[in-house]
Write a protein that holds these residues in place. Sequence first.
Motif, PDB file in Angstrom:
ATOM      1  N   ARG A  13       0.797  -1.190  -0.016  1.00 36.33           N
ATOM      2  CA  ARG A  13      -0.148  -0.082  -0.110  1.00 36.33           C
ATOM      3  C   ARG A  13       0.745   1.232   0.021  1.00 36.33           C
ATOM      4  O   ARG A  13       0.430   2.107  -0.874  1.00 36.33           O
ATOM      5  CB  ARG A  13      -0.873  -0.030   1.202  1.00 36.33           C
ATOM      6  N   LEU A  14       2.075   1.529   0.868  1.00 33.24           N
ATOM      7  CA  LEU A  14       2.816   2.524   0.642  1.00 33.24           C
ATOM      8  C   LEU A  14       3.499   2.601  -0.735  1.00 33.24           C
ATOM      9  O   LEU A  14       3.774   3.806  -1.205  1.00 33.24           O
ATOM     10  CB  LEU A  14       3.738   2.236   1.753  1.00 33.24           C
ATOM     11  N   LEU A  15       4.060   1.334  -1.226  1.00 28.35           N
ATOM     12  CA  LEU A  15       4.603   1.679  -2.412  1.00 28.35           C
ATOM     13  C   LEU A  15       3.593   2.013  -3.465  1.00 28.35           C
ATOM     14  O   LEU A  15       3.964   2.896  -4.335  1.00 28.35           O
ATOM     15  CB  LEU A  15       5.182   0.206  -3.144  1.00 28.35           C
ATOM     16  N   GLU A  16       2.452   1.569  -3.449  1.00 33.01           N
ATOM     17  CA  GLU A  16       1.327   2.061  -4.540  1.00 33.01           C
ATOM     18  C   GLU A  16       1.132   3.533  -4.426  1.00 33.01           C
ATOM     19  O   GLU A  16       0.768   4.349  -5.334  1.00 33.01           O
ATOM     20  CB  GLU A  16       0.295   1.350  -4.308  1.00 33.01           C
ATOM     21  N   ALA A  17       1.102   4.032  -3.084  1.00 28.33           N
ATOM     22  CA  ALA A  17       0.690   5.331  -2.712  1.00 28.33           C
ATOM     23  C   ALA A  17       2.001   6.335  -3.337  1.00 28.33           C
ATOM     24  O   ALA A  17       1.746   7.325  -4.285  1.00 28.33           O
ATOM     25  CB  ALA A  17       0.645   5.674  -1.114  1.00 28.33           C
ATOM     26  N   GLY A  18       3.074   5.814  -3.010  1.00 27.15           N
ATOM     27  CA  GLY A  18       4.210   6.759  -3.736  1.00 27.15           C
ATOM     28  C   GLY A  18       4.241   6.451  -5.196  1.00 27.15           C
ATOM     29  O   GLY A  18       4.659   7.687  -5.846  1.00 27.15           O
ATOM     30  N   ALA A  19       3.992   5.234  -5.652  1.00 20.37           N
ATOM     31  CA  ALA A  19       3.911   5.217  -7.176  1.00 20.37           C
ATOM     32  C   ALA A  19       2.744   6.069  -8.021  1.00 20.37           C
ATOM     33  O   ALA A  19       3.026   6.686  -8.902  1.00 20.37           O
ATOM     34  CB  ALA A  19       3.679   3.889  -7.569  1.00 20.37           C
ATOM     35  N   HIS A  20       1.539   6.388  -7.106  1.00 21.81           N
ATOM     36  CA  HIS A  20       0.696   7.147  -7.715  1.00 21.81           C
ATOM     37  C   HIS A  20       1.025   8.547  -7.656  1.00 21.81           C
ATOM     38  O   HIS A  20       0.651   9.179  -8.589  1.00 21.81           O
ATOM     39  CB  HIS A  20      -0.786   6.968  -6.654  1.00 21.81           C
TER      40      HIS A  20
END
Length: 303
Positions: A13-20
Amino acid sequence: MAGNGQDMPLGYRLLEAGAHVFDALHCFWERERTVRRVATLLVLAFMGSLAVIELNRLGLIGGHLSRILPTNLFYAVNFAFTLVLVVEVVSMIFVLPRSFSRSVGKQFEILALILMRNSFKELVNLHTVIHYPDDLETLLRILSDGVGALVVFFLLGVYARLPRGQEAVRDGAGLYAFVLTKKVLALALLAVFCGLGLYNGWRFAAGGELVDFFQVFYTVLIFSDIFVVLLSQRYLPSFHAVFRNSGLALTTLIIRLALSSPPFLNTALGITAAGFAVVLTYVCNLAFARGDGACPGEDGRAG
């Protein structure tokens, strides 16, 4: 592995937030309107720098500004090339999550521009009328950096034409996590890039000595490249993939050495880095042409 449920691991979830965040910035940067505005700003900045330097040369700017601003108009050319390099570095950061090899290609584009900028920087050391032999070394530096930029540009064309092979994805979930991690890494690089720019701006306003922006950033790039090499070992644990990515990381190191080397040696190192990348890619493709195809890249593909 993409999803929106609460059962997704916190790390994802943290990786996805940064990727967004990265994707939003990337979309904004690649937008046609943004490209036009950046080009317009470059022109206005160049014209503005010419005007300010001329005013300072005429003694119309006083106080602290008159001491930190140059009086030679050729400094405006250096300023313009520096801004172009800044734009290219941002573009390189956004390319990083797509492919290691493309990111290295962008690094060579930046190196060619840096060598070209170095040629123009030497103009401030020339007399209005060429004096021989006083100006001979300056002229040789101009020719060395100019020819070096041309050779790097030529080798970049060869590098771009080398085959990248076919898709070699083995684990879709692992590939997804790998790409997310690279986007977050690129976002961190973008933050470092902006931080360096703000720090240099503060140093300039305070009249202090500026840090060499591109030397420092390429040093950071070396560590980020090694990080990607080690990370790729988790998702593509094949010898040829690690070897190729390690070799491409080595080119970043050679470029960094070129940026901190004296005239003539910097050109030789820059050409060596570009030539090494070409030979590495060719040999890697040749060595595995009868096996798994071209040497796969760190993004699960061959380039």
